[in-house]
Write a protein that holds these residues in place. Structure first.
Motif, mmCIF file in Angstrom:
data_model
loop_
_atom_site.group_PDB
_atom_site.id
_atom_site.type_symbol
_atom_site.label_atom_id
_atom_site.label_comp_id
_atom_site.label_asym_id
_atom_site.label_seq_id
_atom_site.Cartn_x
_atom_site.Cartn_y
_atom_site.Cartn_z
ATOM 1 N N LYS A 1 0.681 -1.226 0.055
ATOM 2 C CA LYS A 1 0.072 0.174 0.031
ATOM 3 C C LYS A 1 0.894 1.239 -0.050
ATOM 4 C CE LYS A 1 -4.250 -1.049 2.608
ATOM 5 N NZ LYS A 1 -4.766 -0.795 3.942
ATOM 6 N N VAL A 2 0.191 2.244 -0.794
ATOM 7 C CA VAL A 2 1.185 3.397 -0.770
ATOM 8 C C VAL A 2 -0.164 4.626 -0.352
ATOM 9 C CG1 VAL A 2 2.026 5.346 -2.394
ATOM 10 C CG2 VAL A 2 2.500 2.886 -2.888
ATOM 11 N N LEU A 3 0.330 5.399 0.554
ATOM 12 C CA LEU A 3 -0.381 6.740 0.837
ATOM 13 C C LEU A 3 -0.049 7.946 -0.112
ATOM 14 C CD1 LEU A 3 -2.162 8.016 2.980
ATOM 15 C CD2 LEU A 3 -0.032 8.826 4.131
ATOM 16 N N LEU A 4 -1.418 8.117 -0.654
ATOM 17 C CA LEU A 4 -1.219 9.078 -1.637
ATOM 18 C C LEU A 4 -1.831 10.313 -1.171
ATOM 19 C CD1 LEU A 4 -0.572 10.428 -4.478
ATOM 20 C CD2 LEU A 4 -2.747 9.291 -5.269
ATOM 21 N N THR A 5 -1.204 11.567 -0.778
ATOM 22 C CA THR A 5 -1.982 12.551 -0.215
ATOM 23 C C THR A 5 -2.414 13.617 -1.131
ATOM 24 O OG1 THR A 5 -0.211 14.309 -0.108
ATOM 25 C CG2 THR A 5 -0.166 12.415 1.883
ATOM 26 N N GLY A 6 -3.642 14.228 -0.919
ATOM 27 C CA GLY A 6 -4.257 15.186 -1.838
ATOM 28 C C GLY A 6 -4.708 14.334 -3.065
ATOM 29 N N ALA A 7 -5.384 13.268 -2.969
ATOM 30 C CA ALA A 7 -5.639 12.135 -3.823
ATOM 31 C C ALA A 7 -6.466 12.763 -5.041
ATOM 32 C CB ALA A 7 -6.068 10.841 -3.427
ATOM 33 N N SER A 8 -7.254 13.779 -4.406
ATOM 34 C CA SER A 8 -8.460 14.188 -5.552
ATOM 35 C C SER A 8 -7.938 15.413 -6.654
ATOM 36 C CB SER A 8 -9.514 14.919 -4.754
ATOM 37 O OG SER A 8 -9.303 15.857 -3.662
ATOM 38 N N GLY A 9 -6.766 15.811 -6.460
ATOM 39 C CA GLY A 9 -6.198 16.747 -7.157
ATOM 40 C C GLY A 9 -5.861 16.363 -8.626
ATOM 41 N N PHE A 10 -5.719 17.556 -9.605
ATOM 42 C CA PHE A 10 -5.501 17.204 -10.782
ATOM 43 C C PHE A 10 -4.366 16.394 -11.156
ATOM 44 C CE2 PHE A 10 -2.422 19.027 -14.316
ATOM 45 C CZ PHE A 10 -3.133 18.437 -15.462
ATOM 46 N N LEU A 11 -3.058 16.720 -10.361
ATOM 47 C CA LEU A 11 -2.001 15.583 -10.677
ATOM 48 C C LEU A 11 -1.916 14.418 -10.016
ATOM 49 C CD1 LEU A 11 1.060 15.089 -11.298
ATOM 50 C CD2 LEU A 11 1.813 16.216 -9.368
ATOM 51 N N ALA A 12 -2.502 14.154 -8.828
ATOM 52 C CA ALA A 12 -2.706 13.012 -8.088
ATOM 53 C C ALA A 12 -3.279 11.894 -8.623
ATOM 54 C CB ALA A 12 -3.347 13.287 -6.567
ATOM 55 N N ILE A 13 -4.499 12.219 -9.387
ATOM 56 C CA ILE A 13 -5.406 11.109 -10.073
ATOM 57 C C ILE A 13 -4.341 10.538 -10.969
ATOM 58 C CG2 ILE A 13 -7.157 10.725 -11.737
ATOM 59 C CD1 ILE A 13 -8.828 12.900 -10.034
ATOM 60 N N HIS A 14 -3.666 11.237 -11.811
ATOM 61 C CA HIS A 14 -2.508 10.591 -12.564
ATOM 62 C C HIS A 14 -1.614 9.761 -11.886
ATOM 63 C CE1 HIS A 14 -4.144 12.264 -16.387
ATOM 64 N NE2 HIS A 14 -4.801 13.531 -15.588
ATOM 65 N N VAL A 15 -1.286 10.249 -10.850
ATOM 66 C CA VAL A 15 -0.018 9.667 -10.159
ATOM 67 C C VAL A 15 -0.777 8.195 -9.737
ATOM 68 C CG1 VAL A 15 1.284 9.811 -8.115
ATOM 69 C CG2 VAL A 15 1.199 11.814 -9.332
ATOM 70 N N ALA A 16 -1.872 8.323 -9.233
ATOM 71 C CA ALA A 16 -2.812 7.104 -8.797
ATOM 72 C C ALA A 16 -2.602 6.044 -9.919
ATOM 73 C CB ALA A 16 -4.140 7.360 -8.323
ATOM 74 N N GLU A 17 -3.103 6.412 -11.192
ATOM 75 C CA GLU A 17 -3.339 5.572 -12.021
ATOM 76 C C GLU A 17 -1.958 5.091 -12.355
ATOM 77 O OE1 GLU A 17 -5.785 4.457 -13.565
ATOM 78 O OE2 GLU A 17 -7.269 5.693 -13.640
ATOM 79 N N ALA A 18 -0.626 5.982 -12.318
ATOM 80 C CA ALA A 18 0.487 5.369 -12.476
ATOM 81 C C ALA A 18 1.166 4.363 -11.426
ATOM 82 C CB ALA A 18 1.798 6.591 -12.653
ATOM 83 N N LEU A 19 0.682 4.455 -10.246
ATOM 84 C CA LEU A 19 1.006 3.674 -9.198
ATOM 85 C C LEU A 19 0.138 2.206 -9.234
ATOM 86 C CD1 LEU A 19 0.627 6.104 -6.100
ATOM 87 C CD2 LEU A 19 2.755 5.053 -6.878
ATOM 88 N N PHE A 20 -1.041 2.457 -9.677
ATOM 89 C CA PHE A 20 -1.727 1.069 -9.920
ATOM 90 C C PHE A 20 -0.929 0.314 -11.119
ATOM 91 C CE2 PHE A 20 -5.895 3.442 -9.086
ATOM 92 C CZ PHE A 20 -6.144 2.934 -7.875
ATOM 93 N N ASP A 21 -0.555 0.935 -11.998
ATOM 94 C CA ASP A 21 0.358 0.394 -13.202
ATOM 95 C C ASP A 21 1.356 -0.442 -12.759
ATOM 96 O OD1 ASP A 21 -1.366 1.217 -14.868
ATOM 97 O OD2 ASP A 21 -0.307 2.820 -15.935
ATOM 98 N N GLN A 22 2.185 0.290 -11.641
ATOM 99 C CA GLN A 22 3.469 -0.398 -11.025
ATOM 100 C C GLN A 22 3.078 -1.528 -10.011
ATOM 101 O OE1 GLN A 22 6.422 0.375 -11.769
ATOM 102 N NE2 GLN A 22 6.254 1.723 -13.224
ATOM 103 N N GLY A 23 1.534 -1.803 -9.922
ATOM 104 C CA GLY A 23 1.216 -2.866 -9.056
ATOM 105 C C GLY A 23 1.028 -2.327 -7.466
ATOM 106 N N PHE A 24 0.893 -1.056 -7.399
ATOM 107 C CA PHE A 24 0.647 -0.537 -5.843
ATOM 108 C C PHE A 24 -0.787 -0.649 -5.323
ATOM 109 C CE2 PHE A 24 4.939 1.044 -6.591
ATOM 110 C CZ PHE A 24 5.563 0.399 -5.499
ATOM 111 N N LYS A 25 -1.256 -0.837 -4.292
ATOM 112 C CA LYS A 25 -2.468 -0.442 -4.003
ATOM 113 C C LYS A 25 -2.488 1.029 -3.187
ATOM 114 C CE LYS A 25 -3.596 -5.145 -2.273
ATOM 115 N NZ LYS A 25 -2.470 -5.959 -1.775
ATOM 116 N N ILE A 26 -3.522 1.723 -3.205
ATOM 117 C CA ILE A 26 -3.360 3.017 -2.805
ATOM 118 C C ILE A 26 -4.291 3.373 -1.651
ATOM 119 C CG2 ILE A 26 -3.784 5.548 -3.506
ATOM 120 C CD1 ILE A 26 -2.914 4.615 -6.109
#
Ligand code: NDP
Length: 347
Positions: free
Chosen positions: A12-37
């Motif tokens: 699991k990765v903690l992603l702060t400010g997950a609802s922001g413009f950049l963070a949503i794309h970061v979330a997608e890239a983290l899923f692609d690397q096999g992480f949970k968020i």
């Protein structure tokens, strides 16, 4: 290079400010690397929007209303192997410098303190900084900025002028002080996790966050909107603005920073190079010739404004070398921003 071990795939990765413009794309890239968020958001409404957007993907959210509050992340860091801290106010309209500086610095230090106190499994922390922490706005003329440069000007401006300092310097100071504080924290506390900072210039790309109306668009995409809605005059198009990068490249940089061992202890500029508003006008007019509101500007002006011999350049080559980031052309990004705004019925 640091010798800390890396977060394991599937953790699991903690992603702060997950609802922001950049963070949503970061979330997608983290899923692609096999992480949970586990993402932090400020309201259930924002969290539920993300749950729907990421349906079928390993995403949960927790509420952190204000990143600047003491102990805000004490619970959220439990059980995660990495932290990606994006949450920070981004606009240049603050009256008091502290409106930006307090959440930027206290949020950054807060997440590091919580990781030190309660994040026994945390291996790496990635913080979204900015070229704002690199560039000195008083230095005029062409220059190539690298990760070795630090902004020393904005803090002085704030100390001397307070609320009379420029809006840009208030934001620049917030990012510089936050990033400096993060590196000092690592130096002083020598935690078992290491740190990576990502420094993008203006970020553009598809809008995936919830935007109730176009007036509420995030700051950087707002600049693009001002060109295509016709509110930017012809004469304002050709002048240099700064450097730019696609949000998907910045997202990949954050995710790769968690899995590339050599990234530990490093800063990365993630920049595709100089741009001007003429680039947007050219790209959109050529892809959508029927859009009559888009100003025309001056043919060939973009090439002139973006010439590295005369422009200010942020060197994004280290991110390519170490993190494998490849930069797409601004024409593609411009089309994708436009299409995303249309799809959300914001235009
Ligand atoms: P957004 O405004 O879309 O995202 C900012 C995020 O931070 C939002 O989720 C926001 O929550 C959250 N946030 C802000 N202040 C607080 C606070 N006090 N407490 C809790 N959450 C808070 O902007 P971007 O996605 O563009 O920015 C993300 C990061 O990238 C920031 O750190 C910014 O400085 C950095 N950056 C952005 C660049 C760009 O051009 N976009 C360039 C360089 C760096 P909410 O939505 O609820 O307000």
């Amino acid at each position: 290079m640091s010798t800390t071990s890396l977060p394991t795939k599937g953790s699991k990765v903690l992603l702060t400010g997950a609802s922001g413009f950049l963070a949503i794309h970061v979330a997608e890239a983290l899923f692609d690397q096999g992480f949970k968020i586990v993402g932090t958001v400020r309201s259930n409404e924002k969290g539920d929007y993300l749950k729907e957007l990421f349906k079928g993907k390993p995403f949960e959210y927790v509420i952190v209303e204000d990143v600047g509050k003491d102990d805000a992340f004490d619970e959220a860091v439990k059980g995660v192997e990495a932290v990606v801290h994006t949450a920070s106010p981004f606009h240049v309209k603050a009256d008091e410098p502290s409106e930006l500086i307090q959440p930027a610095v206290d949020g950054t230090i807060g997440v590091l303190k919580s990781a030190l106190k309660n994040g026994k499994d945390v291996k790496r922390v990635v913080i979204t900084s900015s070229v704002a922490s690199i560039e000195n706005l008083d230095k005029k003329g062409p220059y190539t900025w690298t990760e070795a440069d630090w902004n020393t000007f904005s803090e002085k401006e704030i100390n001397e002028k307070g609320r009379e300092a420029s809006g840009a310097d208030k934001y620049y100071a917030s990012k510089t002080l936050a990033e400096r504080a993060a590196w000092s924290f690592i130096e002083e506390n020598k935690p078992s996790f290491d740190l990576v900072t990502i420094c993008p210039p203006y970020v553009f790309g598809p809008v995936l966050q919830d935007v109730p109306s176009i007036e509420k668009i995030n700051t950087s995409v707002g600049l693009f909107v001002q060109v295509i809605d016709g509110s930017t005059k012809d004469s304002a198009l050709p002048g240099p603005v700064g450097n730019w990068v696609d949000v998907r490249e910045v997202a990949v940089a954050h995710a790769k920073a968690l899995v590339v061992p050599e990234a530990g202890g490093e800063r990365f500029i993630v920049s595709a190079g100089p741009f001007c508003l003429q680039d947007f006008a050219d790209a959109i007019s050529s892809a959508y010739p029927d859009l009559s509101k888009v100003p025309k500007g001056k043919a060939g002006a973009a090439k002139e404004a973006n010439d590295p011999k005369t422009a200010r350049v942020f060197d994004g080559s280290k991110a390519t070398r170490v993190l494998g980031v490849k930069y797409r052309p601004i024409e593609e990004t411009s089309r994708d921003v436009y299409e995303s705004l249309k799809a959300k019925k914001l235009l």
